[in-house]
Design an enzyme around this catalytic site. Structure first.
Site, short mmCIF file in Angstrom:
data_model
loop_
_atom_site.label_atom_id
_atom_site.label_comp_id
_atom_site.label_asym_id
_atom_site.label_seq_id
_atom_site.Cartn_x
_atom_site.Cartn_y
_atom_site.Cartn_z
N CYS A 197 0.66 -1.18 0.19
CA CYS A 197 0.00 -0.26 -0.21
C CYS A 197 0.49 1.42 0.20
O CYS A 197 0.34 2.60 0.48
CB CYS A 197 -0.47 -0.14 0.95
SG CYS A 197 -1.97 -1.19 1.17
N HIS A 243 -2.58 7.80 6.58
CA HIS A 243 -2.98 6.41 5.81
C HIS A 243 -4.12 5.96 5.58
O HIS A 243 -4.93 5.43 5.64
CB HIS A 243 -2.00 5.39 6.01
CG HIS A 243 -1.96 4.57 5.32
ND1 HIS A 243 -1.68 4.41 3.59
CD2 HIS A 243 -1.65 3.37 5.49
CE1 HIS A 243 -2.09 2.84 3.47
NE2 HIS A 243 -1.77 2.59 4.20
N HIS A 274 -9.77 1.87 0.53
CA HIS A 274 -8.41 1.93 0.66
C HIS A 274 -8.14 1.40 -1.15
O HIS A 274 -8.48 0.41 -1.10
CB HIS A 274 -7.38 1.20 1.73
CG HIS A 274 -6.53 1.24 1.72
ND1 HIS A 274 -6.12 1.37 1.24
CD2 HIS A 274 -5.50 0.03 2.80
CE1 HIS A 274 -4.32 1.68 1.44
NE2 HIS A 274 -4.45 0.27 2.21
#
Lengths: 395, 271
Positions: free
Chosen positions: A165, A290, A324
């Site tokens: 990620c 994040h 996400h």
């Protein structure tokens, strides 16, 4: 470091296609998540939950000469290239620097793995994959940069970064290093990740998918919503309204899928980014977290942000809008950071009912209009990879 | 051209059992025999982590550890660039097999091992490293692209960088679509200064295709290996370091290439 200009940028996600649609979604606080309706993944609340799906991908086709690259991930890449005049801006850079001096450095975690998932279901009696299945131009990681480089007519260095990620955030660092070392004069950075069964079922196996639209920073948050997105930025040494001012990259060296409990790596990445930018913590107006919406990530990141910036700094996660988007989260949020700076907008977390009472950073619950000069954007990935970028107006 | 000093090197592949044993072969002083060479277990990995990792990751870590030890550097502060075309194919195949079935319960361990940066993750965990780590996947251009990235990082950050390349065959049915042979890893520690260096390396990207003459190993016996394993495209560079004579070579990167010049450190210091 010397600021590195961002000459052009674009994004396509469940928030919409392009900068204007993304900004409108932020301003209207209209998120893009919906109950999982992807392929045959059951929307039973246990697997799937909510997803951030990009409209129109199924109908989007690649340029005829590049049809061999056809897969969901490259369609999403192509859609973004043809948004906000991005391909035209790159053509200008190729003309200024020469096509062999423009690099393509992109991040993805799963590339076109969906093509392999489908191919595995269509194996013949002997177990062989379908004759027409093209692994090299779909599932293979490098497929993404090969496709984008060919679509843009570039001849420079190409690479694919795959650090889970943190993938697309890391490409800004690679581009800075290549340009500083003289290996190229400009770089197309960013990345693409698209919906696939592997991540939906994989994160479900880790019990990290929320049954509701994800609620970053909420006291009752219980996981992520997976989204898909493509985003690109053109980096070069040139005057620009917004530039990369600093970056920090660290490793946790702790666990493959859990963050360091004290956020040591995250703190290190943010401090390094500030040091490179030559900025004090109080010179940052906003931190785009994040902020995945998992119990662990948001708690550790809150601690880390408060440690670096003190309790007051304005921060939020925009994953309540986009989901996400995994390897492309870094570029999605870098583009959002650029929009925040240009428009003087700080987005408050979406889907938030009550900020986790244990948090000490200044989590925003509502949008706020104010001058924004500099933003820190965080991206963290499995394997303990941490990356922080500082974006802002140069000078 | 970007310049770095090679201060550590490691290799593991069929008939190439570590740098000490391989150096005379790569230098053309001893014959190459392509025997099966089971990869060593990296001693830095704890028993628990060793159980969680497969052959591919363990091979990468063994090479990384050997090169780092040769360079005499503490791994906990060393930047790293891991690069593999195929990554851990066994893990990806296992997940694809599960997803093609009716019970799609993906193994949690498989899933977190499926990230392409798994080797980098286990390396930083095993060494307790807080330094920047990355992982590239660039098909047959993996060596060229990763070398370019590592050289740029050395130049830009003025710090040593570990470059670790590793590749293994994909299981069937993927292998029939993307054929790879042998299990191969190579690692290099590239430093900004000449202290303890084995060779000086210069590199730059150039447009236009790589010539086979400059990209393939000098030893005909190694050319087959370099064609069937993306990490083994580094064999020409490994030969140049082993031979300790000035050499020029290249590595293909799509329709371009990375040109390299290698010289023994004593020669470079005088030039």
């Amino acid at each position: 470091m010397r600021p590195l200009g961002i000459s052009a940028h674009t994004v396509v996600s469940a928030m919409g296609r392009g900068k204007a649609a993304t900004l409108a979604a932020l301003r209207s606080r209209q998120g893009g998540l919906r109950p999982c309706d992807f392929e045959d993944v059951a929307p039973d609340g246990k697997i799937g939950g909510y997803i951030g799906r990009v409209e129109g991908l199924e109908a989007h086709s690649l340029p005829e000469a590049l049809a061999g690259y056809d897969c969901r991930n490259n369609r999403l890449a192509d859609m973004a290239l043809r948004t906000d005049g991005f391909a035209e801006a790159v053509a200008g850079a190729a003309e200024r620097h020469g096509p062999e001096r423009v690099a393509v450095i992109l991040g993805t975690s799963t590339s076109g793995v969906l093509a392999s998932e489908d191919a595995y279901r269509h194996r013949d009696g002997a177990g062989a994959l379908p004759a027409g299945f093209d692994f090299e131009r779909t599932h293979d990681l490098f497929s993404l940069s090969r496709f984008v480089r060919a679509a843009l007519g570039l001849r420079g260095p190409a690479m694919v970064v795959s650090t889970a990620c943190a993938s697309s955030a890391k490409t800004f660092i690679d581009a800075h290093q290549l340009i500083a070392a003289g290996a190229c004069d400009a770089a197309v950075v960013g990345g693409v990740d698209s919906l696939c069964r592997m991540t939906l079922y994989g994160f479900s196996a880790l019990d990290l998918i929320s049954a509701t639209p994800c609620r970053p920073c909420d006291a009752a948050r219980d996981g992520i919503s997976i989204g898909e997105a493509a985003g690109f930025a053109l980096l070069e040494r040139a005057e620009s309204e917004i530039a990369l001012l600093g970056y920090g990259a660290t490793s946790d060296g702790y666990h493959m899928s859990a963050p360091h409990p004290q956020g040591v790596g995250a703190i290190g990445a943010m401090r390094e980014a500030l040091a490179r930018a030559g900025l004090r913590p109080d010179e940052i107006d906003y931190v785009n977290l994040h902020g995945t919406g998992t119990r662990a990530n948001d708690a550790v990141e809150d601690h880390a942000v408060a440690d670096v910036f003190g309790p007051g700094v304005a921060c939020s996660s925009t994953k309540g809008w986009s989901g996400h988007t995994l390897g492309s989260a870094g570029i999605v949020e870098a583009v959002i950071a650029a929009l925040c700076i240009r428009e003087g907008l700080l987005p408050g977390c979406l889907n938030l009912t009550e900020i986790d009472p244990g948090f000490s950073a200044g989590v925003l619950a509502e949008n706020r209009e104010q001058a924004v000069r500099r933003v820190v954007s965080n991206s963290f990935g499995f394997g303990g990879i941490n990356c922080s970028l500082v974006l802002g107006r140069p000078g | 051209m970007m310049r770095a000093y090679v201060t550590g090197v490691a290799v593991w592949g069929p008939g190439l059992a570590g740098w000490e044993a391989s150096r005379p072969i790569l230098a053309g002083e001893a014959p190459y025999v392509a025997t099966a060479t089971p990869p060593p277990l990296p001693s830095i990995l704890s028993a628990t982590e060793r159980r969680r990792t497969g052959t591919t990751v363990r091979l990468a870590l063994a090479a990384a550890q050997a090169a780092t030890e040769m360079a005499g550097l503490e791994p906990d502060a060393l930047r790293s660039v891991f690069a593999s075309a195929n990554g851990d194919g066994a893990v990806v195949h296992a997940i694809l097999e599960t997803l093609a079935g009716t019970d799609r319960s993906v193994s949690p361990t498989h899933f977190h091992n499926s990230v392409h940066n798994a080797a980098a993750g286990y390396w930083t965990i095993a060494t307790g490293s807080g330094a920047a780590a990355t992982c590239l996947g660039c098909h047959d251009a993996t060596f060229a692209a990763a070398l370019l990235k590592a050289m740029a990082e050395v130049a830009c950050e003025a710090a040593p960088v570990l470059l670790c390349l590793y590749d293994a065959p994909l299981p069937e049915p993927l292998d029939s679509k993307r054929h790879t042979e042998a299990v191969f890893a190579a690692a290099f520690v590239l430093a900004p200064g000449p202290d303890g260096c084995l060779a000086v390396l210069e590199a730059e990207y150039a447009a236009g295709p790589a010539s086979a003459e400059l990209a393939e190993p000098r030893l005909p016996a190694l050319r087959g290996l370099s064609r069937v394993n993306p990490a083994a495209r580094s064999l020409r560079l490994l030969e140049a370091i082993a031979r300790q004579v000035p050499d020029a070579c290249c590595a293909g990167l799509l329709d371009g290439r990375v040109d390299m010049r290698i010289a023994p450190c004593s020669t470079a210091a005088a030039s």
